[in-house]
Motif scaffolding. Structure first.
Motif, mmCIF file in Angstrom:
data_model
loop_
_atom_site.group_PDB
_atom_site.id
_atom_site.type_symbol
_atom_site.label_atom_id
_atom_site.label_comp_id
_atom_site.label_asym_id
_atom_site.label_seq_id
_atom_site.Cartn_x
_atom_site.Cartn_y
_atom_site.Cartn_z
ATOM 1 N N SER A 218 0.778 -1.169 -0.146
ATOM 2 C CA SER A 218 -0.042 -0.032 -0.194
ATOM 3 C C SER A 218 0.956 1.164 -0.014
ATOM 4 O O SER A 218 1.955 1.266 0.772
ATOM 5 N N HIS A 219 0.446 2.220 -0.812
ATOM 6 C CA HIS A 219 1.237 3.463 -0.588
ATOM 7 C C HIS A 219 0.744 4.483 0.446
ATOM 8 O O HIS A 219 1.399 5.301 1.009
ATOM 9 N N GLY A 220 -0.334 4.099 1.233
ATOM 10 C CA GLY A 220 -0.675 4.679 2.188
ATOM 11 C C GLY A 220 -0.861 6.187 2.121
ATOM 12 O O GLY A 220 -0.862 7.042 2.858
ATOM 13 N N LEU A 221 -1.619 6.519 0.796
ATOM 14 C CA LEU A 221 -1.892 8.024 0.492
ATOM 15 C C LEU A 221 -0.801 8.805 0.364
ATOM 16 O O LEU A 221 -0.865 9.928 0.909
ATOM 17 N N ALA A 222 0.530 8.209 0.450
ATOM 18 C CA ALA A 222 2.018 9.060 0.537
ATOM 19 C C ALA A 222 2.381 9.145 -0.905
ATOM 20 O O ALA A 222 2.623 8.140 -1.630
#
Length: 430
Positions: A218-222
């Motif tokens: 997951s990119h973690g919204l970063a």
């Protein structure tokens, strides 16, 4: 303010029409208060803003073609889209950007520390939203089709005639006469040239390779930006476990990447990303864009106002492109709305001079900032590398400076979620 889009000959004065023009009858010569040339996102945004303020507007330009890129809408840009009726069509396709990371991957002796910016530090839910350009263009087109006071003539402008009273735009489906011409027709803008407005320009020994990809982690919204000796390598979140990529390289290297087989390219991207998102797989179209900068010496004159790439073009570093264009729209729409509310002339010198002053500092500051960052990556000059490292170290260690840099990156008008926002225009439809 005009009462309706009206049929007219090209040499008639610009004035209110005697009868509205039905959208079903788009051929022939017509008159409007404002003509916008260029039907990309910035041009459509401008046309929608004017029309929502009750100003008769004609949008001239063929629909936007396929575009493999994505756009990070930062700061107040999403607010502009809400105000002109576009955001409702693209929100579901957008991904919030909650964190931004800068990583020095130059391998040089003087290296900067990793810097992480969190939107929560500014009491924001997100710095912005990343949207695929195709979804963005579809959202704009849907809003244009539904707008009142707006006629879209989907053909190329063939020529311009400018006089003291207005501008005539020649097209294959008849002429459009307006008191103000808004040039949104791209970096090589014919409308800009017709108005005698020139630009300061320079190029870089770089090109941006763009694509989209899926990944295991997951990119973690970063959003993560690696600084390399050829330019930034940036991964921006998309919905699910997908990201868009902007990889700045030497032109020959960028073209070579575009020619690689999917499997080979995926492994090369994963290697360059140090596997921070795990195994990757390219799953979208590819594009290569040469990097250059230009900034208009004047952003308006001779009844023509420049917005978007007609007035400025900046490398895709820091996501300034469309965000700057939407700030152009916000500024011009407010000035024009105020003038037409008093039945004034939207193309008069006073309005255009005010617009030029309003945009000069913002655009020039962004262009210089991006240029300095880019050159600091390309240069082997040790003091320049040291200055970049010290600046990023200060950003990492001193929260007040970090917050100042974050606000500066978002641009003017970025306010925490839930706080009241200033309307886009002085009157009408928002």
């Amino acid at each position: 303010m005009a009462d309706g889009l009206a049929s007219a000959s090209a040499d008639e004065p610009v004035a209110a029409g005697e009868a509205p023009l039905s959208p079903a009858h788009t051929d022939g010569d017509i008159v409007a208060e404002i003509a916008v040339v260029g039907a990309g996102p910035t041009g459509m945004a401008a046309a929608l803003a004017f029309a929502a303020a009750g100003i008769d507007t004609v949008l001239i330009g063929p629909p936007t073609g396929a575009d493999p890129r994505t756009t990070a809408l930062l700061g107040a840009s999403a607010d502009v889209l809400r105000e002109i009726g576009v955001w409702q069509h693209v929100e579901a396709a957008s991904t919030p950007l909650e964190t931004m990371r800068l990583i020095d991957d130059t391998g040089r002796l003087v290296r900067a520390p990793e810097v992480t910016f969190h939107a929560g530090e500014l009491d924001l839910d997100a710095f912005g939203w990343n949207v695929a350009n195709e979804a963005l263009n579809e959202g704009f087109a849907t809003a244009v089709a539904a707008a009142s006071n707006l006629l879209h003539r989907p053909v190329t402008a063939d020529g311009f005639e400018i006089d003291a009273a207005g501008v005539t735009v020649k097209t294959a489906r008849g002429s459009v006469r307006a008191r103000l011409l808004v040039a949104a027709d791209g970096a090589r803008s014919p409308a800009r040239e017709a108005a005698g407005l020139d630009v300061i320009s320079w190029s870089y020994p770089q090109a941006a390779f763009v694509t989209t990809l899926s990944h295991v982690r997951s990119h973690g919204l970063a959003s993560t930006e690696f600084h390399t000796t050829t330019g930034p390598f940036t991964l921006v979140p998309l919905a699910g476990r997908r990201s868009s990529l902007v990889w700045v390289e030497r032109p020959e290297r960028a073209n070579a990447l575009a020619a690689l087989a999917d499997g080979v390219l995926s492994r090369e991207i994963e290697r360059r990303a140090h596997s921070i998102l795990g195994a990757m797989q390219v799953d979208g179209p590819r594009g290569v864009l040469p990097l250059s900068t230009h900034v208009a010496r004047r952003f308006a004159g001779n009844r023509v106002a420049l917005i978007g790439e007609a007035g400025h073009r900046i490398p895709p570093i820091g996501a300034q492109g469309l965000n700057l264009g939407l700030r152009d729209v916000r500024s011009l729409a407010a000035l024009v709305s105020e003038e037409t509310r008093c039945n004034g002339d939207p193309g008069k010198a006073g309005v255009l001079d005010a617009y030029d002053r309003a945009r000069r500092t913002d655009v020039a500051g962004r262009a210089v900032g991006v240029d300095l960052l880019n050159r600091s990556l390309l240069s082997d000059f040790l003091p320049l590398q040291l200055a970049r490292s010290v600046g990023l170290y200060a950003a990492a260690e001193f929260p007040p400076l970090r917050r100042l840099l974050m606000r500066g990156g978002l641009g003017p008008g970025a306010l925490p979620a839930g706080r009241p926002r200033r309307p886009l225009v002085a009157s009408g439809g928002f």
